[in-house]
Design an enzyme around this catalytic site. Structure first.
Site, PDB file in Angstrom:
ATOM      1  N   ASP A  89      58.657  59.363  60.927  1.00  0.00           N
ATOM      2  CA  ASP A  89      59.574  60.237  60.190  1.00  0.00           C
ATOM      3  C   ASP A  89      58.858  61.324  59.392  1.00  0.00           C
ATOM      4  OD1 ASP A  89      61.695  58.551  61.041  1.00  0.00           O
ATOM      5  OD2 ASP A  89      61.206  57.175  59.414  1.00  0.00           O
ATOM      6  N   LYS A 113      57.641  65.404  62.774  1.00  0.00           N
ATOM      7  CA  LYS A 113      56.926  65.827  63.987  1.00  0.00           C
ATOM      8  C   LYS A 113      57.782  66.737  64.857  1.00  0.00           C
ATOM      9  CE  LYS A 113      56.417  61.491  65.038  1.00  0.00           C
ATOM     10  NZ  LYS A 113      56.763  60.810  63.793  1.00  0.00           N
ATOM     11  N   HIS A 142      64.274  62.637  66.048  1.00  0.00           N
ATOM     12  CA  HIS A 142      63.714  63.908  65.594  1.00  0.00           C
ATOM     13  C   HIS A 142      64.842  64.832  65.160  1.00  0.00           C
ATOM     14  CE1 HIS A 142      59.947  63.310  68.297  1.00  0.00           C
ATOM     15  NE2 HIS A 142      59.944  62.562  67.238  1.00  0.00           N
TER      16      HIS A 142
HETATM   17  P1  IMP Z   1      61.037  49.000  66.795  1.00  0.00           P
HETATM   18  O1  IMP Z   1      60.170  50.139  67.188  1.00  0.00           O
HETATM   19  O2  IMP Z   1      62.504  49.274  66.911  1.00  0.00           O
HETATM   20  O3  IMP Z   1      60.629  47.716  67.470  1.00  0.00           O
HETATM   21  O4  IMP Z   1      60.804  48.729  65.219  1.00  0.00           O
HETATM   22  C1  IMP Z   1      59.552  48.265  64.715  1.00  0.00           C
HETATM   23  C2  IMP Z   1      59.221  48.936  63.376  1.00  0.00           C
HETATM   24  O5  IMP Z   1      58.957  50.313  63.598  1.00  0.00           O
HETATM   25  C3  IMP Z   1      60.356  48.881  62.358  1.00  0.00           C
HETATM   26  O6  IMP Z   1      59.792  48.770  61.071  1.00  0.00           O
HETATM   27  C4  IMP Z   1      61.027  50.229  62.508  1.00  0.00           C
HETATM   28  O7  IMP Z   1      61.698  50.621  61.332  1.00  0.00           O
HETATM   29  C5  IMP Z   1      59.817  51.111  62.781  1.00  0.00           C
HETATM   30  N1  IMP Z   1      60.151  52.315  63.552  1.00  0.00           N
HETATM   31  C6  IMP Z   1      60.393  52.415  64.860  1.00  0.00           C
HETATM   32  N2  IMP Z   1      60.638  53.689  65.213  1.00  0.00           N
HETATM   33  C7  IMP Z   1      60.528  54.414  64.097  1.00  0.00           C
HETATM   34  C8  IMP Z   1      60.637  55.814  63.821  1.00  0.00           C
HETATM   35  O8  IMP Z   1      60.870  56.662  64.691  1.00  0.00           O
HETATM   36  N3  IMP Z   1      60.449  56.172  62.526  1.00  0.00           N
HETATM   37  C9  IMP Z   1      60.157  55.285  61.556  1.00  0.00           C
HETATM   38  N4  IMP Z   1      60.027  53.985  61.770  1.00  0.00           N
HETATM   39  C10 IMP Z   1      60.217  53.539  63.026  1.00  0.00           C
END
Ligand code: IMP
Length: 441
Positions: free
Chosen positions: A13, A16, A41
């Site tokens: 976040d 990018k 995004h």
């Molecule tokens: P997952 O990628 O859905 O398996 O989540 C795993 C961890 O990555 C969690 O803490 C999510 O909040 C974090 N996460 C996944 N994608 C993003 C993103 O695009 N921005 C911020 N955090 C993310």
């Protein structure tokens, strides 16, 4: 053959999308190489907001080649919907290419993601529940279903059966869920195959050809270094590698194709989901910054945790990615503070001091921040377009970051709009150099 990688240097976040969208102007192609629709995004153009999840940020540039590389995990329903929504807003999506080797998120991945989190109880990761982890797990277990499988009914069916077999026990509670019916699932996915077919390609080959011709290719990371499955705050991480090295694997190009790596970091820090965050603010100021910065997830709408800029983590990210430039976003959010703190070290149990990112998870969980305070500024900086326009305290803040991280600041975000940026003149010259090379025959 200049490839430029843009990565998140924090916990995701960082903005990018906006940086990629700006650099995309000079690029010939924009490539996503990892993650999936866990990413979100936000790009603001001419006062209009665009929220993208799977689409490379270059998609708003008509005719620019946009690639979803083999390292991405694709929920085809989300992708097909995103394509339709863009078309409805008259965006030309004809130059989108999807790797035939990318893996697909299946209905059971979504269910297993939620079930996995529920089982973890207090220890849950706080995933986006988009099925990302279970999909990458199937990929590693060689039970994944790939984009190319959407084009062959027999193979698709066989692979779904093989993939579901070892999950029978964990999927038992969902036995009656119609989304898991083999026929329904196969038919649904074949429909996606038809809808996406014209975009499916051997994307690595397309990129080799472009790079051979000296074209400028942007590799757009999702999430951030601290969420990297190998180098981040495991297990509170995503299931892919958001670091720059993964651009090669996730797009099918060699390391020599990469000329520069840009790291994007907010002027402060945020994190969504669980896991250690030493510089987190638990007070009213954290709450105020969350609201001022609009720190609510693009994908899940969850409030983001907010803290001071963590220079220990940022230095670590700079090393992991060999950053050549920093883009510091949302500097405007810090306007109006009497003083601004930066986390320059950690203090662990028994007063142990850490100036480098500790490798041990337990240390990190107990780390408290060592803060350095700098004077703030009161002026609104939304109209600043050069470093000279910024209040001296804001310039000092940026200098402090560049010196502490050892990487020059190339770009500064001073507001959400596309033109609310300051190019410092630093490595932008080298980007232009890359552009010049690209213009050469
Ligand atoms: P997952 O990628 O859905 O398996 O989540 C795993 C961890 O990555 C969690 O803490 C999510 O909040 C974090 N996460 C996944 N994608 C993003 C993103 O695009 N921005 C911020 N955090 C993310």
């Amino acid at each position: 053959m200049p490839g430029i990688v843009i990565v998140g240097a924090q916990w995701g976040d960082e903005g990018k999308g906006k940086v990629t969208d700006l650099l995309a102007e000079q690029a010939d192609a924009v490539v996503r190489f990892q993650g999936g629709n866990n990413a979100g995004h936000t790009i603001v153009r001419d006062g209009v907001q665009w929220k993208l999840h799977l689409m490379p940020s270059g998609i708003l540039h008509p005719g620019k080649l946009c690639v979803i590389g083999n390292g991405v995990v694709i929920d085809p329903r989300v992708l097909a919907d995103e394509l339709e929504a863009l078309k409805a807003r008259r965006v030309d999506v004809s130059a989108l290419r999807i790797s035939a080797n990318a893996h697909l998120i299946m209905p059971y991945h979504l269910l297993l993601d939620s079930a996995g989190e529920a089982k973890l109880g207090k220890l849950q990761i706080g995933t986006t529940q988009r099925g990302i982890g279970p999909c990458y797990a199937d990929k590693a277990a060689r039970l994944g279903i790939r984009v190319q499988d959407l084009l062959d009914e027999k193979i698709l069916k066989k692979k779904i059966v093989a993939a579901m077999e070892p999950k029978r026990l964990s999927l038992r509670p969902y036995e009656r869920n119609p989304a898991l019916d083999l026929r329904t699932m196969t038919e649904e996915y074949l429909t996606y195959g038809h809808r996406l077919e014209r975009h499916i390609a051997d994307t690595a080959r397309l990129l080799w050809e472009l790079l051979d011709a000296g074209s400028l290719v942007l590799f757009e990371g999702a999430q951030g270094a601290m969420l990297d499955i190998d180098h981040g705050t495991y297990p509170f991480v995503t299931s892919s590698n958001p670091v720059a090295g993964a651009a090669c694997v996730g797009a099918g190009v060699g390391p020599k194709a990469i000329a520069e790596v840009w790291g994007v970091a907010k002027a402060y820090t945020t994190r969504v989901g669980a896991g250690p965050f030493p510089s987190e603010l638990h007070d009213a100021l954290g709450e105020a910054l969350r609201h001022r910065g609009g720190e609510f997830g693009t994908t899940t709408g969850r409030p983001r945790r907010v803290g001071w800029l963590d220079l220990v983590a940022l230095r670590y990210a700079a090393r992991l990615n060999t950053l050549s430039a920093l883009a510091i976003t949302k500097l405007d959010v810090l306007c109006g503070l009497d003083s601004i703190a930066l986390c320059t070290g950690y203090r662990g149990a028994e007063e142990a001091e850490f100036s480098e990112f500790p490798y041990h998870q337990t240390v990190l969980h107990h780390a408290s921040p060592e803060l350095t305070e700098l004077p703030g500024w009161q002026e609104d900086i939304g109209e600043c377009r050069s470093l000279a326009d910024l209040p001296p305290a804001a310039r000092d803040y940026l200098d402090f970051i560049a010196n502490a991280v050892g990487v020059p600041v190339a770009l500064v975000g001073v507001g959400p709009a596309r033109d609310q940026v300051i190019w410092t003149g630093e490595p932008r010259d080298s980007l232009l150099l890359a552009g010049a090379q690209h213009a050469a025959p």
